[in-house]
Write a protein that holds these residues in place. Structure first.
Motif, PDB file in Angstrom:
ATOM      1  N   UNK A   1       4.300  -6.819  -7.352  1.00 38.99           N
ATOM      2  CA  UNK A   1       3.382  -6.731  -6.212  1.00 38.99           C
ATOM      3  C   UNK A   1       2.187  -5.874  -6.585  1.00 38.99           C
ATOM      4  N   UNK A   2       0.989  -6.380  -6.332  1.00 37.33           N
ATOM      5  CA  UNK A   2      -0.181  -5.524  -6.535  1.00 37.33           C
ATOM      6  C   UNK A   2      -0.095  -4.311  -5.608  1.00 37.33           C
ATOM      7  N   UNK A   3      -0.606  -3.188  -6.101  1.00 36.61           N
ATOM      8  CA  UNK A   3      -0.504  -1.935  -5.345  1.00 36.61           C
ATOM      9  C   UNK A   3      -1.885  -1.509  -4.851  1.00 36.61           C
ATOM     10  N   UNK A   4      -1.928  -1.154  -3.582  1.00 38.53           N
ATOM     11  CA  UNK A   4      -3.127  -0.510  -3.032  1.00 38.53           C
ATOM     12  C   UNK A   4      -2.761   0.950  -2.827  1.00 38.53           C
ATOM     13  N   UNK A   5      -3.606   1.820  -3.315  1.00 36.46           N
ATOM     14  CA  UNK A   5      -3.320   3.254  -3.212  1.00 36.46           C
ATOM     15  C   UNK A   5      -3.985   3.830  -1.973  1.00 36.46           C
TER      16      UNK A   5
ATOM     17  N   UNK B   1      -2.532  -1.257 -10.320  1.00 35.12           N
ATOM     18  CA  UNK B   1      -3.196  -0.682  -9.135  1.00 35.12           C
ATOM     19  C   UNK B   1      -4.406  -1.574  -8.846  1.00 35.12           C
ATOM     20  N   UNK B   2      -4.293  -2.308  -7.776  1.00 34.84           N
ATOM     21  CA  UNK B   2      -5.314  -3.298  -7.423  1.00 34.84           C
ATOM     22  C   UNK B   2      -6.529  -2.633  -6.782  1.00 34.84           C
TER      23      UNK B   2
ATOM     24  N   UNK C   1       0.860  -1.185   0.000  1.00 29.98           N
ATOM     25  CA  UNK C   1       0.000   0.000   0.000  1.00 29.98           C
ATOM     26  C   UNK C   1       0.896   1.234   0.000  1.00 29.98           C
ATOM     27  N   UNK C   2       0.730   2.082  -0.994  1.00 30.94           N
ATOM     28  CA  UNK C   2       1.581   3.277  -1.064  1.00 30.94           C
ATOM     29  C   UNK C   2       0.729   4.537  -1.215  1.00 30.94           C
TER      30      UNK C   2
END
Ligand code: SF4
Ligand code: SF4
Length: 373
Positions: free
Chosen positions: A192-196, A238-239, A165-166
């Motif tokens: 890696x999937x990204x959570x915003x 972006x997941x 998560x970023x």
């Protein structure tokens, strides 16, 4: 052209409040609306709203819906454990408060160079991976606030981390401190999937200076939030985009463009770049109002509220900011900026790495100068 539905998470950090308490009825309505529209991801942490966020998860979500109806993310936060042995009891307590027997995602919270060292010393990652083996956590991830090189180090040392998560928004995309783009690229490199998180930067991309607002209004499209959230959601990998919504109206606005998602067009991208330039030229304090700094302050200084006053004054130069500074944010035993004893606790907690002590001196100079006479 019809859009696609984009994953969109309900961040439980900025819930609607009535005084010091969560507005439970409005939160229930928001949960119902969100689930009815086909979304299901909830994000909380033990410290959010002084522990009231986890409780509201139980009251508004887990007591009212069956476990298969939602995905629940919680986090392991440094200030709630001192050693390895503290982690499991804390985790069990989190499960109990939230009213569930597993978390879908358990994130090592606010990772950066300092916190990463601390988490390693306490074998926090190893404990989380064990909890996963035991089925109490489905996926282990991190939330991250530091330079891209630190993220690279974490993902290299712990390739088992499943999701990152970023902080990612158009203002921070090329910001040298936050490094949204570079962090995103590290995630992509490690698959890696990204959570915003912070797609609207704690509201800074909603409450825009007039000239920036006009740039977006001239597009005759959606709300300022819509451009910020659509910007973040438009990148590959972006997941999920989290939004910490504080009213049902904000939620309805967010849902309208995430249900039928369109990435920003070139014209819209040009507009957000213009907005970025305008905000940068105003030299605002890049505080996201996460409030991580507030609880530890011995002088009870409402730091993000004082920074918000300072930003408002920078943008609008009006008396309203002075009023809020004096009447709202430094009343009821809360400290003024000049009460800061420079202990530095707040800076250790600040994920934005702000020089809070120095900034408070500037705030004091702006708002308290008349009192010194
Ligand atoms: S440095 Fe100042 S603002 Fe920060 S925690 Fe200490 S007293 Fe509070
Ligand atoms: S000063 Fe830092 S920790 Fe405090 S609310 Fe702002 S961003 Fe969060």
């Amino acid at each position: 052209m019809d859009g696609v539905k984009k994953n969109f998470g309900f961040g439980y950090m900025r819930l609607p409040m009535i005084g010091e308490d969560v507005d439970i009825e409005q939160t229930k309505k928001m949960v119902d609306t969100y689930l009815e529209q086909g979304f299901n991801y909830f994000d909380t942490a033990h410290g959010y709203i002084q522990g009231k966020s986890e409780k509201a998860i139980k009251t508004c979500l887990t007591d009212r819906y069956s476990r298969d109806k939602y995905i629940l993310t919680n986090k392991l936060t440094n200030y709630f454990f001192k050693k390895e042995e503290d982690i499991r009891p804390l985790f069990e307590q989190q499960l109990e408060i939230c009213g569930v027997d597993y978390f879908d995602y358990y994130l090592m919270h606010a990772q950066g160079a300092e916190n990463f060292k601390y988490f390693k010393q306490c074998r926090a990652y190893e404990t989380a991976f064990e909890l996963k083996k035991e089925g109490k956590v489905k996926h282990v991830g991190i939330s991250f606030h530091d330079k891209a090189e630190v993220l690279e180090q974490i993902l290299t040392e712990y390739p088992q981390v499943e999701v990152v998560q970023i902080q990612f928004n158009y203002l921070d995309y090329e910001d040298p401190a936050v490094q949204s783009r570079k962090c995103y690229e590290v995630c992509r490199k490690h698959n890696k999937p990204v959570i915003v998180m912070e797609p609207v930067k704690g509201g800074s991309l909603v409450n825009l200076p007039e000239d920036a607002k006009k740039v977006l209004e001239d597009l005759h499209g959606g709300s300022p939030a819509s451009y910020a959230i659509r910007f973040a959601a438009g990148f590959d990998g972006i997941e999920m985009v989290l939004s910490g919504m504080s009213t049902l109206e904000q939620m309805q606005d967010n849902l309208s463009y995430m249900k039928d998602f369109q990435p920003l067009s070139d014209t819209e991208l040009d507009a957000v770049h213009k907005v970025t330039e305008i905000i940068r030229s105003a030299h605002l304090i890049p505080c996201t109002a996460c409030r991580y700094c507030v609880d530890g302050c011995p002088k009870k200084i409402s730091i993000p509220d004082l920074f918000a006053c300072m930003n408002t004054k920078q943008i609008y130069h009006d008396w309203n900011a002075d009023y809020y500074y004096n009447v709202v944010h430094t009343a009821d035993g809360k400290g003024k900026a000049s009460d800061c004893i420079k202990c530095g606790k707040c800076e250790k907690a600040c994920p934005q790495h702000l020089e809070i002590r120095k900034l408070l001196e500037e705030v004091a100079a702006e708002f308290e100068k008349k009192d010194e006479k």
